[in-house]
Design an enzyme around this catalytic site. Sequence first.
Site, PDB file in Angstrom:
ATOM      1  N   TRP A   1     -35.442  17.988  12.004  1.00 17.53           N
ATOM      2  CA  TRP A   1     -34.348  17.366  11.245  1.00 17.53           C
ATOM      3  C   TRP A   1     -33.566  16.329  12.050  1.00 17.53           C
ATOM      4  O   TRP A   1     -33.210  16.564  13.204  1.00 17.53           O
ATOM      5  CB  TRP A   1     -33.378  18.462  10.800  1.00 17.53           C
ATOM      6  CG  TRP A   1     -32.072  17.929  10.319  1.00 17.53           C
ATOM      7  CD1 TRP A   1     -30.952  17.672  11.074  1.00 17.53           C
ATOM      8  CD2 TRP A   1     -31.734  17.546   8.986  1.00 17.53           C
ATOM      9  NE1 TRP A   1     -29.939  17.173  10.289  1.00 17.53           N
ATOM     10  CE2 TRP A   1     -30.394  17.083   9.003  1.00 17.53           C
ATOM     11  CE3 TRP A   1     -32.433  17.555   7.767  1.00 17.53           C
ATOM     12  CZ2 TRP A   1     -29.742  16.643   7.855  1.00 17.53           C
ATOM     13  CZ3 TRP A   1     -31.773  17.106   6.631  1.00 17.53           C
ATOM     14  CH2 TRP A   1     -30.450  16.660   6.678  1.00 17.53           C
ATOM     15  N   MET A   2     -33.215  15.215  11.388  1.00 19.82           N
ATOM     16  CA  MET A   2     -32.328  14.204  11.981  1.00 19.82           C
ATOM     17  C   MET A   2     -31.270  13.818  10.954  1.00 19.82           C
ATOM     18  O   MET A   2     -31.563  13.693   9.778  1.00 19.82           O
ATOM     19  CB  MET A   2     -33.156  12.974  12.354  1.00 19.82           C
ATOM     20  CG  MET A   2     -32.321  11.792  12.824  1.00 19.82           C
ATOM     21  SD  MET A   2     -33.344  10.376  13.294  1.00 19.82           S
ATOM     22  CE  MET A   2     -33.615   9.613  11.694  1.00 19.82           C
ATOM     23  N   ASN A   3     -30.011  13.613  11.416  1.00 20.87           N
ATOM     24  CA  ASN A   3     -29.063  12.862  10.571  1.00 20.87           C
ATOM     25  C   ASN A   3     -28.449  11.720  11.354  1.00 20.87           C
ATOM     26  O   ASN A   3     -29.213  10.922  11.928  1.00 20.87           O
ATOM     27  CB  ASN A   3     -28.083  13.753   9.781  1.00 20.87           C
ATOM     28  CG  ASN A   3     -27.236  14.718  10.545  1.00 20.87           C
ATOM     29  OD1 ASN A   3     -27.743  15.656  11.115  1.00 20.87           O
ATOM     30  ND2 ASN A   3     -25.950  14.520  10.562  1.00 20.87           N
ATOM     31  N   ASP A   4     -27.158  11.551  11.376  1.00 21.16           N
ATOM     32  CA  ASP A   4     -26.520  10.303  11.844  1.00 21.16           C
ATOM     33  C   ASP A   4     -27.078   9.691  13.137  1.00 21.16           C
ATOM     34  O   ASP A   4     -27.334  10.407  14.094  1.00 21.16           O
ATOM     35  CB  ASP A   4     -25.038  10.544  12.153  1.00 21.16           C
ATOM     36  CG  ASP A   4     -24.319  11.369  11.129  1.00 21.16           C
ATOM     37  OD1 ASP A   4     -24.899  11.683  10.093  1.00 21.16           O
ATOM     38  OD2 ASP A   4     -23.148  11.696  11.388  1.00 21.16           O
TER      39      ASP A   4
ATOM     40  N   TRP B   1     -30.687  20.866   8.311  1.00 18.98           N
ATOM     41  CA  TRP B   1     -29.556  20.780   9.236  1.00 18.98           C
ATOM     42  C   TRP B   1     -29.353  22.125   9.935  1.00 18.98           C
ATOM     43  O   TRP B   1     -29.477  23.182   9.317  1.00 18.98           O
ATOM     44  CB  TRP B   1     -28.292  20.377   8.453  1.00 18.98           C
ATOM     45  CG  TRP B   1     -27.162  19.992   9.346  1.00 18.98           C
ATOM     46  CD1 TRP B   1     -26.904  18.738   9.825  1.00 18.98           C
ATOM     47  CD2 TRP B   1     -26.130  20.840   9.867  1.00 18.98           C
ATOM     48  NE1 TRP B   1     -25.785  18.758  10.627  1.00 18.98           N
ATOM     49  CE2 TRP B   1     -25.291  20.032  10.668  1.00 18.98           C
ATOM     50  CE3 TRP B   1     -25.838  22.195   9.761  1.00 18.98           C
ATOM     51  CZ2 TRP B   1     -24.169  20.540  11.343  1.00 18.98           C
ATOM     52  CZ3 TRP B   1     -24.729  22.701  10.429  1.00 18.98           C
ATOM     53  CH2 TRP B   1     -23.910  21.880  11.210  1.00 18.98           C
TER      54      TRP B   1
ATOM     55  N   PHE C   1     -21.703  17.218  17.741  1.00 17.94           N
ATOM     56  CA  PHE C   1     -21.651  16.402  16.522  1.00 17.94           C
ATOM     57  C   PHE C   1     -21.652  14.910  16.884  1.00 17.94           C
ATOM     58  O   PHE C   1     -21.759  14.534  18.040  1.00 17.94           O
ATOM     59  CB  PHE C   1     -20.399  16.761  15.713  1.00 17.94           C
ATOM     60  CG  PHE C   1     -20.603  17.918  14.756  1.00 17.94           C
ATOM     61  CD1 PHE C   1     -21.665  18.801  14.898  1.00 17.94           C
ATOM     62  CD2 PHE C   1     -19.716  18.132  13.706  1.00 17.94           C
ATOM     63  CE1 PHE C   1     -21.854  19.873  14.013  1.00 17.94           C
ATOM     64  CE2 PHE C   1     -19.886  19.184  12.819  1.00 17.94           C
ATOM     65  CZ  PHE C   1     -20.948  20.055  12.965  1.00 17.94           C
ATOM     66  N   SER C   2     -21.454  14.079  15.865  1.00 19.98           N
ATOM     67  CA  SER C   2     -21.619  12.630  16.044  1.00 19.98           C
ATOM     68  C   SER C   2     -20.601  12.013  16.996  1.00 19.98           C
ATOM     69  O   SER C   2     -19.507  12.523  17.183  1.00 19.98           O
ATOM     70  CB  SER C   2     -21.522  11.937  14.695  1.00 19.98           C
ATOM     71  OG  SER C   2     -22.728  12.153  14.004  1.00 19.98           O
TER      72      SER C   2
ATOM     73  N   GLU D   1     -15.664  10.432   7.398  1.00 21.82           N
ATOM     74  CA  GLU D   1     -16.524  10.711   8.555  1.00 21.82           C
ATOM     75  C   GLU D   1     -16.957   9.398   9.207  1.00 21.82           C
ATOM     76  O   GLU D   1     -16.960   8.340   8.580  1.00 21.82           O
ATOM     77  CB  GLU D   1     -17.807  11.451   8.111  1.00 21.82           C
ATOM     78  CG  GLU D   1     -17.567  12.752   7.379  1.00 21.82           C
ATOM     79  CD  GLU D   1     -18.849  13.500   7.021  1.00 21.82           C
ATOM     80  OE1 GLU D   1     -18.880  14.707   7.249  1.00 21.82           O
ATOM     81  OE2 GLU D   1     -19.791  12.878   6.500  1.00 21.82           O
TER      82      GLU D   1
ATOM     83  N   TRP E   1     -26.418  13.016   1.669  1.00 23.35           N
ATOM     84  CA  TRP E   1     -26.203  14.468   1.802  1.00 23.35           C
ATOM     85  C   TRP E   1     -26.490  15.220   0.502  1.00 23.35           C
ATOM     86  O   TRP E   1     -26.749  16.419   0.514  1.00 23.35           O
ATOM     87  CB  TRP E   1     -24.772  14.761   2.275  1.00 23.35           C
ATOM     88  CG  TRP E   1     -24.617  14.604   3.754  1.00 23.35           C
ATOM     89  CD1 TRP E   1     -23.838  13.693   4.414  1.00 23.35           C
ATOM     90  CD2 TRP E   1     -25.252  15.388   4.783  1.00 23.35           C
ATOM     91  NE1 TRP E   1     -23.949  13.854   5.780  1.00 23.35           N
ATOM     92  CE2 TRP E   1     -24.817  14.891   6.026  1.00 23.35           C
ATOM     93  CE3 TRP E   1     -26.152  16.456   4.769  1.00 23.35           C
ATOM     94  CZ2 TRP E   1     -25.245  15.427   7.241  1.00 23.35           C
ATOM     95  CZ3 TRP E   1     -26.587  16.988   5.986  1.00 23.35           C
ATOM     96  CH2 TRP E   1     -26.128  16.476   7.198  1.00 23.35           C
TER      97      TRP E   1
END
Length: 499
Positions: A27-30, A54, A86-87, A209, A300
């Site tokens: 998994w990847m996000n920002d 996530w 977190f980011s 965010e 999301w």
Amino acid sequence: MNNMETKQQYYTETYRPQFHFSPEANWMNDPNGMVYFEGEYHLFYQYHPNGTTWGPMHWGHAISTDLVHWEHLPIALKPDEHGMIFSGSAVVDWNDTSGFFNGQSGLVAMFTHADTYPGSERPRQRQSIAYSKDNGRTWVTYEGNPVISDESITDFRDPKVFWHKETKKWVMILASGQTVRLYTSKNLKEWEFASEFGDGHGSHEGVWECPDLFELPVDGYSNQKKWVLFLSIGDDPSFEEGSRTQYFIGEFNGETFTNDHKPETTLWIDKGRDNYAGVSWSDIPNEDGRRIYLGWMSNWRYANITPTKEWRSAMTIPRVLTLKTMKEGVRLVQQPVQELQKIREKSIHIMNQTIVPSENIISNVKGNTLEIIVEFEFGTAAEFGLKVCKSNLEETVIGYDVTQQRLFIDRTNSGKSDFNESFVGKHEGELSPYDNNKVKLHLFVDWSSVEAFGNNGELVLTDLIFPDQNSKDLELYAVGGNVKVNTLEIHMLKSIWRK
Ligand code: FRU
């Protein structure tokens, strides 16, 4: 990962992006910590290395020397005694203001440590730093972490740090619930609260965010600059768009941001559904270079259930940001980075053709990794455009509605969509013709995405699609009359992952 040139099957799984960044697995996000240092672009990203949904966040890491080809590196930051990672962002500390580098330069990352308040389930988010003396290959977390905490705020995250030349200070902008907070520092370790922005401004249809704040010349004039503030808003089920990113234009004096617009004005950076949590950076020291940007290409609303197997999510292509004066005022413009031209393989050029209903002049062209640049001149058609990733069963339409003056992507029939009911649909934005009767489209089509830039990036739409791998037909179409194609370029694009 190291023998990527030789593996024929590398990055060929169903829906695997061919020229967008995606992690090898999981998994990847920002995107996080985008920074250019000593000839390398660093891309860190929110990463869950043990699953395709996530989970406990790490910072994954990749580098590139050309913004096109990426090399995967080991995980940069892992959860520790202060929580998950977190980011956040990264800066080059050129003059060793932090004292971490014995008078040399090095990289400092600022991020959110996320855990829970002791003895409770209430989330706790605090800001921390880490530094690297070896060009991001290894990181040391600062012993004085966290460097900013505020027990009164629950959603308190995603620090973006930059050097402010005029005040000779570091500035941090971070999201705090429904506002952003700004802090300043001389050394990246001690931070002073400076101001807060956002109450009553823009869209509050979701948690705030991933803020970003940077200066850009207007219409290319360096003596006429404006500050741009990016702000992503999280998915709130009461709004159909899901998560998305807004921006503000205004002034910044080193401490306070002032919005040029009326508080109720809301500007969006992308009118598609799949561009979130994006951040910008500069490729010349001290923020003087091109302003490059990329976003997380998902939403999301359905990010955790998109139909990929081995990995989840990709980034948008890198884009260059500028400001342009348009009839409604100064607006953000995004254009693909020029470097992408080097993956063009076979190209087709067509000029001065009239498109009429039920005749497709590019029916013999096939492909699903494409860059298409086309200038249309209005005729009698009420709608025209391109259909891509097409077969007898499916197609993705990128069209222009002449009466409404709107550019759209219609992914209603684009392929797999049953994983979430909000996925099907048509997404659109206003695009005025230039010279009264022309529109230009610049498209990037990959195995699971379409990015559409209208009139040199005045309007951008980014959408995921999940077509069958064999849906490779293309169509130029017109509805209810004709349209002229003044110029058309179709470039087949090479995979960035295989030779
Ligand atoms: C945005 C976000 C950030 C947070 C990160 C967690 O997509 O929710 O606010 O830091 O993702 O992975």
